[in-house]
Design an enzyme around this catalytic site. Structure first.
Site, PDB file in Angstrom:
ATOM      1  CG  ASN A  22      -0.980  -3.791  -5.081  1.00 53.36           C
ATOM      2  OD1 ASN A  22      -1.082  -3.610  -6.294  1.00 53.36           O
ATOM      3  ND2 ASN A  22       0.031  -3.417  -4.392  1.00 53.36           N
ATOM      4  CD  GLU A  56       7.333   4.112  -6.473  1.00 55.53           C
ATOM      5  OE1 GLU A  56       7.804   3.148  -5.926  1.00 55.53           O
ATOM      6  OE2 GLU A  56       6.976   5.284  -5.902  1.00 55.53           O
ATOM      7  CB  ALA A  96      -0.826   0.021   1.222  1.00 53.41           C
ATOM      8  N   GLY A 122      -3.272  -4.227 -17.667  1.00 53.63           N
ATOM      9  CA  GLY A 122      -2.334  -4.197 -18.858  1.00 53.63           C
ATOM     10  C   GLY A 122      -0.947  -3.267 -18.316  1.00 53.63           C
ATOM     11  N   GLY A 153       1.797   3.025  -6.186  1.00 49.92           N
ATOM     12  CA  GLY A 153       0.995   2.489  -7.261  1.00 49.92           C
ATOM     13  C   GLY A 153      -0.351   2.009  -6.954  1.00 49.92           C
ATOM     14  NE  ARG A 165       8.360   1.884  -0.646  1.00 51.28           N
ATOM     15  CZ  ARG A 165       8.120   1.963  -1.762  1.00 51.28           C
ATOM     16  NH1 ARG A 165       9.098   3.032  -2.644  1.00 51.28           N
ATOM     17  NH2 ARG A 165       7.112   1.655  -2.554  1.00 51.28           N
ATOM     18  CB  VAL A 186      -0.580   0.122 -14.510  1.00 50.26           C
ATOM     19  CG1 VAL A 186      -1.028   1.150 -13.480  1.00 50.26           C
ATOM     20  CG2 VAL A 186      -1.746  -0.652 -14.908  1.00 50.26           C
ATOM     21  CE1 TYR A 215       5.457  -9.080 -12.807  1.00 52.14           C
ATOM     22  CE2 TYR A 215       4.899  -8.888 -15.186  1.00 52.14           C
ATOM     23  CZ  TYR A 215       4.673  -8.707 -13.540  1.00 52.14           C
ATOM     24  OH  TYR A 215       3.508  -7.785 -13.511  1.00 52.14           O
TER      25      TYR A 215
END
Length: 250
Positions: free
Chosen positions: A84, A186, A9, A181, A12, A34, A183, A150
């Site tokens: 996420n 970062e 969270a 797709g 992005g 963070r 976005v 990935y």
């Protein structure tokens, strides 16, 4: 008031989703690595809802288990889990790939989703309801050159989402998968090891999705009636037709 736990969270799609769900009346458990960004999010949403920051790394099974087990009783009735947290590292042919990059992607994109889901699902089972949103990718539907590991990690998210939906259907817990797709976040800066110029070039010549576009979709999915589940959604910018076909006007 319902509770949503959002991993990743701090930036992005995760951050945008926390904001969107807060505006829908959810209390937010915001997780990330963070601390300062979690605190900034908490302050930003202070006038809208209550935010509980949870500082941990989804790659650590022990850290995930400890964080969820330490939730105060009033925060344990989690209605929505948004898996996420994820990343991409490198864009190299398979035979030139970095083992460290591979580990990072599999540990966060796959194991992190497993660890958090494993810790949260029992809480949902106790209340006989819940909704899990797994953030996949178009890369989990189509393999593209140099995407190898990935793409494999996101194919795993796709398979796990389908499997979770089958295994949890008797529990009252919904499972949905959102596959974005391109976005503009970062994401590319992380993939290209902080090379801002190369990262910016990914989003030039067309209008990419913004994190808020995906967050709006997630907000819509979790506010459907109890009998409705949007099981899989592929969301693309208008200029994108597939993983590799993009109408760039350069």
């Amino acid at each position: 008031m319902k509770i949503a736990l959002v991993t990743g969270a701090t930036s992005g799609i995760g951050r945008a989703t926390a904001v969107a769900l807060a505006k829908q009346g959810f209390r937010i458990i915001a997780t990330g690595r963070r601390k300062e960004r979690l605190e900034e999010l908490q302050q930003e949403l202070a006038g809208i809802t209550t935010v509980l920051p949870l500082l941990f790394d989804v790659r650590s099974k022990e850290a995930v288990q400890y964080a969820i087990a330490s939730l105060p009783p009033e925060w344990q009735q989690i209605d929505v889990l948004v898996n996420n947290a994820g990343n991409a590292h490198g864009l190299s042919p398979f035979h030139e790939g970095s083992l460290e990059d591979w580990d990072a992607m599999l540990d966060i994109n796959v194991k992190g989703l497993l660890y958090v889901s494993n810790a949260v699902i029992p809480l949902m089972q106790q209340q006989g309801r819940g909704h899990i949103i797994n953030i996949g990718s178009i890369a989990g539907k189509e393999v593209y050159a140099n995407g190898n590991v990935y793409c494999a990690s996101k194919f795993a998210v796709d398979a796990l989402s389908k499997a979770m939906r089958i295994d949890l259907v008797q529990t009252g817990i919904k499972v949905s998968e959102v596959n974005p797709g391109l976005v503009e976040t970062e994401f590319s800066e992380v993939r290209f090891k902080g090379d801002k110029e190369r990262a910016a070039s990914v989003y030039q010549g067309y209008q990419p999705l913004q994190a808020e576009d995906v967050a709006e979709l997630i907000s819509f999915i979790v506010t459907r009636p109890p009998h409705v589940n949007l099981a899989e959604v592929l969301i693309l910018p208008t200029a994108q037709a597939s993983a590799t076909v993009v109408n760039k006007q350069l």
